[in-house]
Design an enzyme around this catalytic site. Structure first.
Site, mmCIF file in Angstrom:
data_model
loop_
_atom_site.group_PDB
_atom_site.id
_atom_site.type_symbol
_atom_site.label_atom_id
_atom_site.label_comp_id
_atom_site.label_asym_id
_atom_site.label_seq_id
_atom_site.Cartn_x
_atom_site.Cartn_y
_atom_site.Cartn_z
ATOM 1 C CD GLU A 135 26.552 -11.614 -8.469
ATOM 2 O OE1 GLU A 135 26.878 -10.464 -8.142
ATOM 3 O OE2 GLU A 135 26.083 -11.890 -9.598
ATOM 4 C CD1 TRP A 188 -1.434 2.491 1.420
ATOM 5 C CD2 TRP A 188 -3.239 1.185 1.293
ATOM 6 N NE1 TRP A 188 -2.540 3.304 1.465
ATOM 7 C CE2 TRP A 188 -3.673 2.526 1.396
ATOM 8 C CE3 TRP A 188 -4.207 0.176 1.212
ATOM 9 C CZ2 TRP A 188 -5.016 2.885 1.418
ATOM 10 C CZ3 TRP A 188 -5.548 0.545 1.238
ATOM 11 C CH2 TRP A 188 -5.934 1.887 1.336
ATOM 12 C CG ASP A 202 2.308 6.379 11.376
ATOM 13 O OD1 ASP A 202 1.360 5.638 11.692
ATOM 14 O OD2 ASP A 202 2.323 7.030 10.300
ATOM 15 C CB CYS A 232 5.040 1.580 0.852
ATOM 16 S SG CYS A 232 6.315 2.316 -0.185
ATOM 17 C CB SER A 233 4.411 6.895 2.518
ATOM 18 O OG SER A 233 4.241 8.210 2.053
ATOM 19 N N GLY A 234 6.567 6.264 -0.396
ATOM 20 C CA GLY A 234 7.886 6.611 -0.930
ATOM 21 C C GLY A 234 8.934 6.053 0.020
ATOM 22 N N GLY A 235 8.753 4.781 0.401
ATOM 23 C CA GLY A 235 9.588 4.180 1.447
ATOM 24 C C GLY A 235 8.972 4.485 2.792
HETATM 25 C C1 GLA Z 1 7.373 4.364 -4.191
HETATM 26 C C2 GLA Z 1 7.785 3.137 -3.418
HETATM 27 C C3 GLA Z 1 8.660 2.260 -4.253
HETATM 28 C C4 GLA Z 1 7.921 1.858 -5.510
HETATM 29 C C5 GLA Z 1 7.459 3.091 -6.249
HETATM 30 C C6 GLA Z 1 6.546 2.725 -7.392
HETATM 31 O O1 GLA Z 1 8.441 5.208 -4.428
HETATM 32 O O2 GLA Z 1 8.407 3.482 -2.217
HETATM 33 O O3 GLA Z 1 9.096 1.151 -3.538
HETATM 34 O O4 GLA Z 1 6.828 1.054 -5.147
HETATM 35 O O5 GLA Z 1 6.747 3.987 -5.408
HETATM 36 O O6 GLA Z 1 6.109 3.828 -8.083
#
Ligand code: GLA
Length: 726
Positions: free
Chosen positions: A612, A477, A532, A524-527
């Site tokens: 690897e 999310w 919180d 998630c919100s841009g990571g």
């Molecule tokens: C955010 C999330 C990333 C990825 C992108 C997709 O930045 O944090 O992990 O999911 O969006 O657009």
């Protein structure tokens, strides 16, 4: 019962295993805060100082007693209008525009079990694990009834606080400031520890001495934000990981917040945590109740380690919910850093095949699979599968993945809309924009008005369509911008929108929790822009940061560990050179760092060499063996990466039989001097065997002198050692 009330002194005593909290109802019905600290049953009332201070006013009913002032006395729930000019928990705007208020004690109730909150996340516990205190205060003029809620969880030295503001009068009033917890200290020399940051560099540790100024952190972004985390610590200036008094406040709220610490005119200290007051003007009509979000308070007299332990335990066992709450989460491969928007089912099948052979449990299809979505300029809001782009029906892709023995997960960003989308063309008024103004765009997208139920319903319906027809076992999310144009087309009171937005978000997440109990939801919100305790009530793990660089992650995960359990921080091994920093680190170092969290991979596995792949296979089998110790063991920070040349941390099993030691060297120099890292929490006098070498180590010496790190000429060399008690 952990809560007592002494009728004679009118003092409430809240007691946990190691702490005591005291509140007094004074002769005028004001609620004074007497004490929070080391456990005691003794009365702290004598410490109250009544002195006439110039320009500190007196309530009318104290008559000519000029020594009685709310500006000086320690308060339990300070509010504007009492004559307390310090920072407050509540500002109530009356129907006539004034902010007068005079809250007095009416009644209280003590009961076993933990209260819950309507529409908002709250710590939960069984009747034998927690008790609740409810104190009712009343303001006769506005008709405001204020119910202070306290939840006491003795085992984790946790006291939760929340407040209900009810309107019993016929006139409306507005709440323009709302904080749940205030701690007043009569004396003390403190530092405040906060966690600041930015996108891809969240939760940096910062320690600031409390002087005669107001220290304020917060977010005006409508989300808890990358910039400051809604968790802060007040600590003795001499406190360390192992000694000293420290107090944490962690907010269970994912919207804007404000945390502050203030040293007043006579050196008293006040710490407050609550909602962001800017843009808050919440109308409370006759019969309505406004709920102030909950704050977790915890106290430790044994430094930060014990404080973090309390928060970890409380959040892991009493905030996180669902089937995945305490189980080891599936190891996943995520498509984002593998192929970004270039989503193609055949490539995903190839990735899944490779992943299955390495022991990975789940394939996550990230952004790019829906609507018209080839980059981040379009498609948000259209949550149907783009079959053409994908190249095969989603269910077929999932069948292939499932046949490989793997689960399938998918990415959504439900709160957003692109102007270039079908949803926006049908419902432009569902986006938060201010009439007559051009909106501020973020990632070229707009925010949907989740304060409106029909908007939440519509997006939820779209999501259900996808979930109901496909075997999806995980949702990421996401939420990829800050909120700016706060406006809802259906209300006259724009001051309620940000709060109602968060309620809408929680409502959506609660529906998922109830109707799709088998799906693991990762926040998630841009990571880590919305990392919180509120989100953790709905999503037991959160993508810690969009920065997957192992060395930066050491700093980010260090900061995160102060307030949040290891199981809550998702962490992936990605490719080198790292996409955010350009740095190269060994696969071993990337693995060790990522294992300290909900583990996964985010790179094109098909491009790896056989060596690897073999290393990854080993990493995954190691992780599966170590995960119970990592998730349930007690976590120790052994160094501070911000000041030390090595980042080191450790896990200790409950019975102290198993120890996992981890370290990464941050700096290389010529003719390196030895580095010893002291272990913690081992059983005194015991001998531990290191698993790989079979070498024996005396626990006392490991804790006193430490473990010497063998230095090779490798940059960012990492160390992982498992010890078993002999
Ligand atoms: C955010 C999330 C990333 C990825 C992108 C997709 O930045 O944090 O992990 O999911 O969006 O657009």
């Amino acid at each position: 019962m952990s809560i007592q009330f002494d009728e004679k002194s009118r003092i409430f005593l809240l007691m946990t295993q190691n702490s005591t909290y005291q509140i007094k109802v004074d002769e005028y019905g004001f609620l004074l805060h007497l004490y929070y600290g080391k456990k005691t049953k003794q009365n702290a009332e004598y410490a109250l100082q009544f002195v006439d201070r110039g320009f500190s006013g007196n309530p009318y009913d104290v008559g000519d007693n000029r020594t009685y002032s709310m500006d000086i006395l320690p308060q339990e729930f300070p509010y504007r209008g009492s004559g307390d000019y310090r920072n407050t928990s509540l500002v109530l705007e009356n129907a006539n525009g004034s902010t007068g208020c005079s809250l007095r004690y009416v009644s209280h109730e003590i009961r076993s079990g933990k209260y819950s909150l309507p529409g908002l996340p709250a710590v939960y516990a069984n009747a034998d694990e927690a008790d609740t205190l409810e104190i009712v205060l009343n303001d006769n003029v506005s008709g405001a009834e204020v119910i202070l809620l306290y939840g006491v969880l003795p085992k984790y030295d946790v006291i939760t606080r929340s407040t209900l503001i009810k309107n019993n009068s016929n006139d409306s009033f507005f709440v323009t400031k709302a904080a749940s917890a205030c701690l007043d200290f009569l004396t003390g020399d403190f530092d405040v520890i906060s966690f600041y940051g930015r996108h891809t560099m969240e939760r940096n540790f910062e320690r600031t001495h409390v002087g005669h100024n107001a220290f304020t952190i917060g977010s005006r972004r409508g989300t808890s934000s990358h910039q400051y985390n809604p968790m802060m610590i007040l600590a003795d200036t001499t406190a360390t990981e192992d000694i000293g008094n420290c107090y944490a406040m962690s907010l269970l709220y994912s919207g804007g917040f404000e945390g502050s610490v203030e040293k007043d005119q006579i050196n008293q200290i006040r710490m407050i945590m609550g909602m962001q007051p800017e843009q808050l003007r919440y109308p409370v009509k006759h019969g309505d109740t406004f709920v102030i979000p909950e704050v977790i308070l915890s106290y430790s007299h044994e430094g930060f380690n014990h404080l973090s332990y309390n928060l970890h335990q409380c959040i892991r066992h009493h905030v996180c919910r669902g089937e995945y709450k305490t189980s080891v989460r599936p190891v996943l491969i995520n498509s984002w850093e593998t192929s970004y928007f270039d989503i193609d089912a055949n490539n995903l099948c190839r990735l899944a095949k490779e992943a299955a052979q390495l022991g990975i449990d789940m394939l996550v299809m990230d952004d790019g699979w829906f609507g018209k979505r080839d980059d981040d300029n379009s498609g948000l809001g259209d949550w149907y599968v783009n079959k053409e782009k994908l190249g095969m029906p989603l269910c077929e892709l999932i069948d292939t993945v499932n046949e490989l023995g793997m689960k399938f997960g998918i990415w959504f960003e439900p709160e957003m809309v692109s102007e270039d989308s079908e949803l926006y063309s049908r419902h432009p008024e569902w986006a938060m924009t201010i009439p007559g103004r051009q909106p501020v765009r973020g990632r070229n997208q707009l925010v949907l008005d989740f304060s409106r139920r029909e908007v939440v319903d519509a997006v939820y319906k779209q999501m259900c369509e996808v979930l109901d027809h496909n075997n999806i076992e995980y949702i990421k999310w996401d939420m990829n911008r800050s909120i700016c144009d706060v406006y809802s087309h259906t209300t006259e009171n724009q001051g309620r929108v940000l709060y109602d937005y968060v309620l809408g978000l929680y409502d959506f997440l609660e529906r998922l929790h109830i109707n799709y109990p088998h799906i693991l939801v990762e926040g998630c919100s841009g990571g880590g822009g919305r990392f919180d305790a509120g989100m953790l009530y709905y999503t037991p793990q959160i993508w810690c940061s969009d920065n997957t660089d192992a060395i930066d992650r050491l700093f980010i995960q260090y900061g995160t560990s102060f307030g949040y359990p290891i199981s809550s921080a998702a962490s992936h091994v990605s490719a080198i050179p790292n996409h955010q920093t350009g740095r190269s680190t060994s696969l071993e170092t990337r693995g060790i760092v990522s294992m300290s969290g909900a583990f996964g991979y985010e790179l094109d596995l098909t491009k790896l060499s056989d060596e690897e792949k073999e290393e990854i296979r080993k990493q995954i089998s190691d992780y599966k063996e170590l995960a119970p110790l990592i998730m349930d063991g007690r976590y120790y920070r052994l160094t501070n990466p911000f000041t030390d040349e090595v980042a080191a941390w450790q896990y200790v099993s409950k019975d102290k039989k198993e120890i996992l030691f981890n370290a990464v060297r941050l700096a290389n120099h010529g003719n390196m001097t030895p580095i010893f890292v002291k272990l913690k929490g081992l059983e005194k006098g015991a001998v531990y065997k290191e698993e790989k070498t079979g070498d024996l180590y005396p626990a006392d010496i490991l804790m006193e002198i430490g473990m010497p790190l063998k230095i090779e000429l490798i940059q960012y060399q990492s160390y992982q050692m498992k010890f078993i008690k002999e």
